[in-house]
Scaffold this motif. Sequence first.
Motif, mmCIF file in Angstrom:
data_model
loop_
_atom_site.group_PDB
_atom_site.id
_atom_site.type_symbol
_atom_site.label_atom_id
_atom_site.label_comp_id
_atom_site.label_asym_id
_atom_site.label_seq_id
_atom_site.Cartn_x
_atom_site.Cartn_y
_atom_site.Cartn_z
ATOM 1 N N TRP A 1 0.810 -1.212 0.000
ATOM 2 C CA TRP A 1 0.000 0.000 0.000
ATOM 3 C C TRP A 1 0.846 1.266 0.000
ATOM 4 C CZ3 TRP A 1 -4.663 -1.501 -1.139
ATOM 5 C CH2 TRP A 1 -5.079 -2.772 -0.738
ATOM 6 N N ALA A 2 2.148 1.138 0.216
ATOM 7 C CA ALA A 2 3.032 2.300 0.227
ATOM 8 C C ALA A 2 3.488 2.592 -1.197
ATOM 9 C CB ALA A 2 4.231 2.047 1.137
ATOM 10 N N ARG A 3 2.720 3.355 -1.903
ATOM 11 C CA ARG A 3 2.990 3.628 -3.312
ATOM 12 C C ARG A 3 4.124 4.634 -3.469
ATOM 13 N NH1 ARG A 3 1.261 8.897 -6.077
ATOM 14 N NH2 ARG A 3 1.593 8.452 -8.272
ATOM 15 N N PRO A 4 5.207 4.284 -4.195
ATOM 16 C CA PRO A 4 6.275 5.256 -4.427
ATOM 17 C C PRO A 4 5.859 6.262 -5.499
ATOM 18 C CG PRO A 4 6.765 3.211 -5.567
ATOM 19 C CD PRO A 4 5.502 2.973 -4.790
ATOM 20 N N LEU A 5 6.174 7.531 -5.281
ATOM 21 C CA LEU A 5 5.859 8.536 -6.299
ATOM 22 C C LEU A 5 6.672 8.298 -7.563
ATOM 23 C CD1 LEU A 5 5.632 11.819 -4.173
ATOM 24 C CD2 LEU A 5 3.754 10.512 -5.182
ATOM 25 N N TYR A 6 7.926 7.886 -7.397
ATOM 26 C CA TYR A 6 8.816 7.615 -8.519
ATOM 27 C C TYR A 6 9.600 6.344 -8.228
ATOM 28 C CZ TYR A 6 7.864 12.545 -9.497
ATOM 29 O OH TYR A 6 7.238 13.738 -9.727
ATOM 30 N N VAL A 7 9.866 5.558 -9.258
ATOM 31 C CA VAL A 7 10.711 4.384 -9.069
ATOM 32 C C VAL A 7 12.157 4.753 -9.376
ATOM 33 C CG1 VAL A 7 8.897 2.708 -9.521
ATOM 34 C CG2 VAL A 7 10.264 3.548 -11.425
ATOM 35 N N LYS A 8 13.072 4.182 -8.607
ATOM 36 C CA LYS A 8 14.498 4.428 -8.767
ATOM 37 C C LYS A 8 15.242 3.262 -8.131
ATOM 38 C CE LYS A 8 14.127 7.441 -4.723
ATOM 39 N NZ LYS A 8 14.341 8.810 -4.194
ATOM 40 N N ALA A 9 16.558 3.256 -8.286
ATOM 41 C CA ALA A 9 17.359 2.143 -7.782
ATOM 42 C C ALA A 9 17.187 1.951 -6.277
ATOM 43 C CB ALA A 9 18.828 2.360 -8.122
ATOM 44 N N ALA A 10 16.949 3.049 -5.542
ATOM 45 C CA ALA A 10 16.869 2.978 -4.085
ATOM 46 C C ALA A 10 15.589 2.327 -3.575
ATOM 47 C CB ALA A 10 17.006 4.373 -3.489
ATOM 48 N N ASN A 11 14.521 2.268 -4.394
ATOM 49 C CA ASN A 11 13.287 1.646 -3.906
ATOM 50 C C ASN A 11 12.855 0.451 -4.761
ATOM 51 O OD1 ASN A 11 12.201 2.861 -6.197
ATOM 52 N ND2 ASN A 11 11.063 4.429 -5.061
ATOM 53 N N LEU A 12 13.762 -0.083 -5.574
ATOM 54 C CA LEU A 12 13.482 -1.269 -6.375
ATOM 55 C C LEU A 12 14.420 -2.400 -5.971
ATOM 56 C CD1 LEU A 12 13.173 0.356 -9.912
ATOM 57 C CD2 LEU A 12 11.332 -0.882 -8.754
ATOM 58 N N ARG A 13 13.976 -3.613 -6.217
ATOM 59 C CA ARG A 13 14.830 -4.779 -6.049
ATOM 60 C C ARG A 13 14.555 -5.748 -7.196
ATOM 61 N NH1 ARG A 13 12.926 -9.812 -2.520
ATOM 62 N NH2 ARG A 13 10.831 -10.003 -3.361
ATOM 63 N N VAL A 14 15.537 -6.597 -7.502
ATOM 64 C CA VAL A 14 15.382 -7.620 -8.534
ATOM 65 C C VAL A 14 14.781 -8.866 -7.902
ATOM 66 C CG1 VAL A 14 16.603 -9.150 -10.120
ATOM 67 C CG2 VAL A 14 17.270 -6.749 -9.957
ATOM 68 N N ASN A 15 13.727 -9.361 -8.526
ATOM 69 C CA ASN A 15 13.096 -10.612 -8.105
ATOM 70 C C ASN A 15 12.852 -11.442 -9.359
ATOM 71 O OD1 ASN A 15 11.736 -12.701 -6.890
ATOM 72 N ND2 ASN A 15 9.862 -11.544 -6.483
ATOM 73 N N GLY A 16 13.791 -12.337 -9.678
ATOM 74 C CA GLY A 16 13.689 -13.110 -10.911
ATOM 75 C C GLY A 16 13.835 -12.218 -12.120
ATOM 76 N N ASN A 17 12.812 -12.204 -12.995
ATOM 77 C CA ASN A 17 12.819 -11.354 -14.181
ATOM 78 C C ASN A 17 12.037 -10.059 -13.971
ATOM 79 O OD1 ASN A 17 14.321 -13.215 -15.753
ATOM 80 N ND2 ASN A 17 12.471 -14.395 -16.166
ATOM 81 N N HIS A 18 11.824 -9.701 -12.705
ATOM 82 C CA HIS A 18 11.033 -8.509 -12.397
ATOM 83 C C HIS A 18 11.800 -7.548 -11.505
ATOM 84 C CE1 HIS A 18 8.164 -11.829 -13.133
ATOM 85 N NE2 HIS A 18 7.434 -10.926 -13.729
ATOM 86 N N LEU A 19 11.385 -6.277 -11.575
ATOM 87 C CA LEU A 19 11.806 -5.267 -10.605
ATOM 88 C C LEU A 19 10.601 -4.950 -9.747
ATOM 89 C CD1 LEU A 19 13.863 -2.827 -12.888
ATOM 90 C CD2 LEU A 19 14.783 -4.374 -11.160
ATOM 91 N N GLU A 20 10.757 -4.930 -8.423
ATOM 92 C CA GLU A 20 9.631 -4.729 -7.514
ATOM 93 C C GLU A 20 9.943 -3.649 -6.503
ATOM 94 O OE1 GLU A 20 8.962 -8.482 -5.661
ATOM 95 O OE2 GLU A 20 7.928 -9.356 -7.391
ATOM 96 N N THR A 21 8.912 -2.884 -6.126
ATOM 97 C CA THR A 21 9.041 -1.901 -5.049
ATOM 98 C C THR A 21 8.461 -2.421 -3.753
ATOM 99 O OG1 THR A 21 6.924 -0.847 -5.573
ATOM 100 C CG2 THR A 21 8.882 0.022 -6.686
ATOM 101 N N CYS A 22 7.813 -3.581 -3.788
ATOM 102 C CA CYS A 22 7.237 -4.164 -2.579
ATOM 103 C C CYS A 22 7.383 -5.669 -2.643
ATOM 104 C CB CYS A 22 5.767 -3.773 -2.412
ATOM 105 S SG CYS A 22 4.676 -4.474 -3.685
ATOM 106 N N THR A 23 7.204 -6.304 -1.498
ATOM 107 C CA THR A 23 7.270 -7.762 -1.435
ATOM 108 C C THR A 23 5.934 -8.275 -0.917
ATOM 109 O OG1 THR A 23 8.272 -7.565 0.764
ATOM 110 C CG2 THR A 23 9.748 -7.847 -1.113
ATOM 111 N N PRO A 24 5.009 -8.612 -1.803
ATOM 112 C CA PRO A 24 3.687 -9.060 -1.372
ATOM 113 C C PRO A 24 3.790 -10.304 -0.508
ATOM 114 C CG PRO A 24 3.705 -8.563 -3.714
ATOM 115 C CD PRO A 24 5.118 -8.549 -3.262
ATOM 116 N N PRO A 25 2.862 -10.473 0.446
ATOM 117 C CA PRO A 25 2.882 -11.641 1.324
ATOM 118 C C PRO A 25 2.598 -12.930 0.542
ATOM 119 C CG PRO A 25 0.875 -10.355 1.639
ATOM 120 C CD PRO A 25 1.784 -9.538 0.769
#
Length: 219
Positions: free
Chosen positions: A195-219
């Motif tokens: 629910w914490a929506r980032p205003l902008y995506v950047k290296a500091a709020n993204l992570r690599v998960n397989g073939n995706h970039l994610e800003t959150c880690t869903p349960p």
Amino acid sequence: ARVLFAESRAVDVGCDSSKVMDKFAFFSCPVIAASLQAYSPCSFNRGMACTDQPPVNFNAPSGKQVVEMYQCVETSCVSANQDKDTSTQVRKCTYRMDWSKQPHLSFSYQHGSAELSHGCPDMYSSGQNPLFPNNLQQGESTDYAQTLLVGNDPNRSFVLGHELLRHLSPDSPVDLSGFAGKFSGPVSSNESSPWARPLYVKAANLRVNGNHLETCTPP
């Protein structure tokens, strides 16, 4: 008929374009890697500055980006009589958390219902679904190179134009494992919330998960 005529008259010309003139030609040649289009996140997002984009890049004849948001999705609704002695109908819906390429406006959801509480238990903490980041183009965005060289020698290669390259749809995922160390986004579900929506995506709020970039880690 024209295709069949050209096919029957086609001559195997190898990979040297300098010897081909006014012919129906057939050739099967390697792509010259230096002629591949360079793609990066700002290639697909009009609101993203190339000078401050997430550090991912790849070379290809075409490329596609898919942006999805983890949201509470209303899956189905039915109307039924409240009881057998009245004609009053009650609308009931079911809900689930899921990734979606489009925004799901949650203003009309049945807030306070047991169905919403069960399907999207964190909905009460925010009151509504998050919006897409400002510098991302939601959904699918595809781009094709203007030209591509095929052959053994760049000076004697064949040139494939943009209209032909539009038939080469991107279908192979980009391997992001080599870029993982350049991102410092959330590493566990305790550090982020869908629910914490980032205003902008950047290296500091993204992570690599397989073939995706994610800003959150869903349960």
